[in-house]
Design a protein around this motif. Sequence first.
Motif, PDB file in Angstrom:
ATOM      1  N   VAL A 190       0.873  -1.144  -0.029  1.00 42.24           N
ATOM      2  CA  VAL A 190       0.012   0.056   0.091  1.00 42.24           C
ATOM      3  C   VAL A 190       0.729   1.147  -0.113  1.00 42.24           C
ATOM      4  CG1 VAL A 190      -1.506   1.463   1.186  1.00 42.24           C
ATOM      5  CG2 VAL A 190      -1.801  -1.249   1.280  1.00 42.24           C
ATOM      6  N   GLN A 191       0.363   2.241  -0.858  1.00 43.58           N
ATOM      7  CA  GLN A 191       1.135   3.611  -0.633  1.00 43.58           C
ATOM      8  C   GLN A 191       0.237   4.496  -0.364  1.00 43.58           C
ATOM      9  OE1 GLN A 191       2.686   4.571  -4.875  1.00 43.58           O
ATOM     10  NE2 GLN A 191       4.291   6.039  -3.918  1.00 43.58           N
ATOM     11  N   LEU A 192       0.793   5.548   0.393  1.00 42.62           N
ATOM     12  CA  LEU A 192       0.139   6.680   0.734  1.00 42.62           C
ATOM     13  C   LEU A 192       0.688   7.789   0.222  1.00 42.62           C
ATOM     14  CD1 LEU A 192      -0.943   4.837   2.692  1.00 42.62           C
ATOM     15  CD2 LEU A 192      -1.009   6.536   4.603  1.00 42.62           C
ATOM     16  N   VAL A 193       0.033   8.843  -0.379  1.00 40.56           N
ATOM     17  CA  VAL A 193       0.780   9.905  -1.209  1.00 40.56           C
ATOM     18  C   VAL A 193      -0.174  11.263  -0.836  1.00 40.56           C
ATOM     19  CG1 VAL A 193       1.117  10.996  -3.290  1.00 40.56           C
ATOM     20  CG2 VAL A 193       1.321   8.438  -3.299  1.00 40.56           C
ATOM     21  N   GLU A 194       0.750  12.296  -0.035  1.00 36.76           N
ATOM     22  CA  GLU A 194       0.275  13.429   0.409  1.00 36.76           C
ATOM     23  C   GLU A 194       0.388  14.494  -0.673  1.00 36.76           C
ATOM     24  OE1 GLU A 194       1.754  11.913   4.623  1.00 36.76           O
ATOM     25  OE2 GLU A 194       1.869  14.007   4.178  1.00 36.76           O
ATOM     26  N   SER A 195      -0.348  15.591  -0.329  1.00 35.84           N
ATOM     27  CA  SER A 195      -0.246  16.777  -1.269  1.00 35.84           C
ATOM     28  C   SER A 195      -0.884  17.945  -0.591  1.00 35.84           C
ATOM     29  CB  SER A 195      -0.896  16.509  -2.534  1.00 35.84           C
ATOM     30  OG  SER A 195      -2.220  16.225  -2.287  1.00 35.84           O
TER      31      SER A 195
ATOM     32  N   PHE B 287      -8.528  -3.731   1.826  1.00 31.44           N
ATOM     33  CA  PHE B 287      -9.793  -4.284   1.795  1.00 31.44           C
ATOM     34  C   PHE B 287     -10.493  -3.465   2.588  1.00 31.44           C
ATOM     35  CE2 PHE B 287     -13.154  -7.152   2.688  1.00 31.44           C
ATOM     36  CZ  PHE B 287     -13.394  -7.135   4.066  1.00 31.44           C
ATOM     37  N   ARG B 288     -10.044  -2.448   3.680  1.00 34.08           N
ATOM     38  CA  ARG B 288     -10.644  -1.475   4.289  1.00 34.08           C
ATOM     39  C   ARG B 288      -9.899  -0.664   5.147  1.00 34.08           C
ATOM     40  NH1 ARG B 288     -13.940  -4.443   7.955  1.00 34.08           N
ATOM     41  NH2 ARG B 288     -12.882  -4.098   9.676  1.00 34.08           N
ATOM     42  N   ILE B 289     -10.137   0.475   5.250  1.00 35.66           N
ATOM     43  CA  ILE B 289      -9.441   1.331   6.113  1.00 35.66           C
ATOM     44  C   ILE B 289     -10.128   1.925   7.148  1.00 35.66           C
ATOM     45  CG2 ILE B 289      -7.906   3.538   6.109  1.00 35.66           C
ATOM     46  CD1 ILE B 289      -7.583   3.578   3.147  1.00 35.66           C
ATOM     47  N   ASN B 290      -9.746   1.479   8.596  1.00 39.46           N
ATOM     48  CA  ASN B 290     -10.157   1.715   9.663  1.00 39.46           C
ATOM     49  C   ASN B 290      -9.746   3.309  10.060  1.00 39.46           C
ATOM     50  OD1 ASN B 290     -11.723  -0.508   9.943  1.00 39.46           O
ATOM     51  ND2 ASN B 290      -9.745  -1.513  10.962  1.00 39.46           N
ATOM     52  N   ALA B 291      -9.077   3.667  11.081  1.00 42.86           N
ATOM     53  CA  ALA B 291      -8.789   5.093  11.464  1.00 42.86           C
ATOM     54  C   ALA B 291      -7.778   5.557  10.474  1.00 42.86           C
ATOM     55  CB  ALA B 291      -8.426   4.976  12.891  1.00 42.86           C
TER      56      ALA B 291
ATOM     57  N   MET C 128      -2.637   5.858   8.290  1.00 46.95           N
ATOM     58  CA  MET C 128      -4.010   4.924   8.134  1.00 46.95           C
ATOM     59  C   MET C 128      -3.825   3.513   8.877  1.00 46.95           C
ATOM     60  SD  MET C 128      -5.284   5.865   4.221  1.00 46.95           S
ATOM     61  CE  MET C 128      -5.481   7.706   3.706  1.00 46.95           C
ATOM     62  N   ARG C 129      -4.811   3.190   9.260  1.00 45.05           N
ATOM     63  CA  ARG C 129      -4.747   1.717   9.889  1.00 45.05           C
ATOM     64  C   ARG C 129      -5.524   0.896   8.835  1.00 45.05           C
ATOM     65  NH1 ARG C 129      -1.481   0.696  13.968  1.00 45.05           N
ATOM     66  NH2 ARG C 129      -3.000  -1.231  14.236  1.00 45.05           N
TER      67      ARG C 129
ATOM     68  N   TYR D  59      -2.737  -3.096   9.802  1.00 45.77           N
ATOM     69  CA  TYR D  59      -1.409  -2.560   9.889  1.00 45.77           C
ATOM     70  C   TYR D  59      -1.447  -1.306   9.806  1.00 45.77           C
ATOM     71  CZ  TYR D  59      -0.954  -2.560   5.012  1.00 45.77           C
ATOM     72  OH  TYR D  59      -1.100  -2.170   3.651  1.00 45.77           O
ATOM     73  N   SER D  60      -0.239  -0.456  10.293  1.00 49.01           N
ATOM     74  CA  SER D  60      -0.311   1.308  10.100  1.00 49.01           C
ATOM     75  C   SER D  60       0.477   1.526   8.891  1.00 49.01           C
ATOM     76  CB  SER D  60       0.422   1.434  11.387  1.00 49.01           C
ATOM     77  OG  SER D  60       0.489   2.834  11.244  1.00 49.01           O
ATOM     78  N   SER D  61       0.306   2.295   8.437  1.00 46.97           N
ATOM     79  CA  SER D  61       0.932   2.752   7.119  1.00 46.97           C
ATOM     80  C   SER D  61       0.833   4.313   7.220  1.00 46.97           C
ATOM     81  CB  SER D  61       0.333   2.429   5.898  1.00 46.97           C
ATOM     82  OG  SER D  61       0.784   2.826   4.544  1.00 46.97           O
ATOM     83  N   TRP D  62       2.284   4.863   6.842  1.00 42.85           N
ATOM     84  CA  TRP D  62       2.574   6.443   7.054  1.00 42.85           C
ATOM     85  C   TRP D  62       2.683   6.639   5.535  1.00 42.85           C
ATOM     86  CZ3 TRP D  62       2.443   9.179  11.093  1.00 42.85           C
ATOM     87  CH2 TRP D  62       2.377   8.591  12.232  1.00 42.85           C
TER      88      TRP D  62
END
Length: 121
Positions: free
Chosen positions: A2-7, A29-33, A97-98, A108-111
């Motif tokens: 998974v990749q998180l891209v900020e802007s 599958f799903r993102i919680n918090a 994101m969780r 799992y936690s992703s930044w």
Amino acid sequence: QVQLVESGGGLVQAGGSLTLSCAASGSIFRINAMAWYRQSPGKQRELVASIERGGSTNYADSVKGRFTISRDNAKNTVYLQVNSLKPEDTAVYYCNMRIISQVQGIEYSSWGQGTQVTVSS
């Protein structure tokens, strides 16, 4: 993976506004918090705001009434509207994101990589 891209970061004068965005892509599958953190030089990373999947929110006292967190579950995206900015809001802002992956089915936690917000006085 998974990749998180900020802007949305940038340089703004005190009293100004910005909208930060963070979009997740990959095997989701799903993102919680979802949450935004920030870190300024010499300080620890701190929680700015968080939002649960159902929409309940939580804010640091220092940003209450000025920042608004929101999310679009269909787009796997979290936003942070930052208003009435102060020089002390200057920091690198990170989304978190969780995530429950499609493959493993565990959370799992992703930044994100971080986006710089600089507020001039």
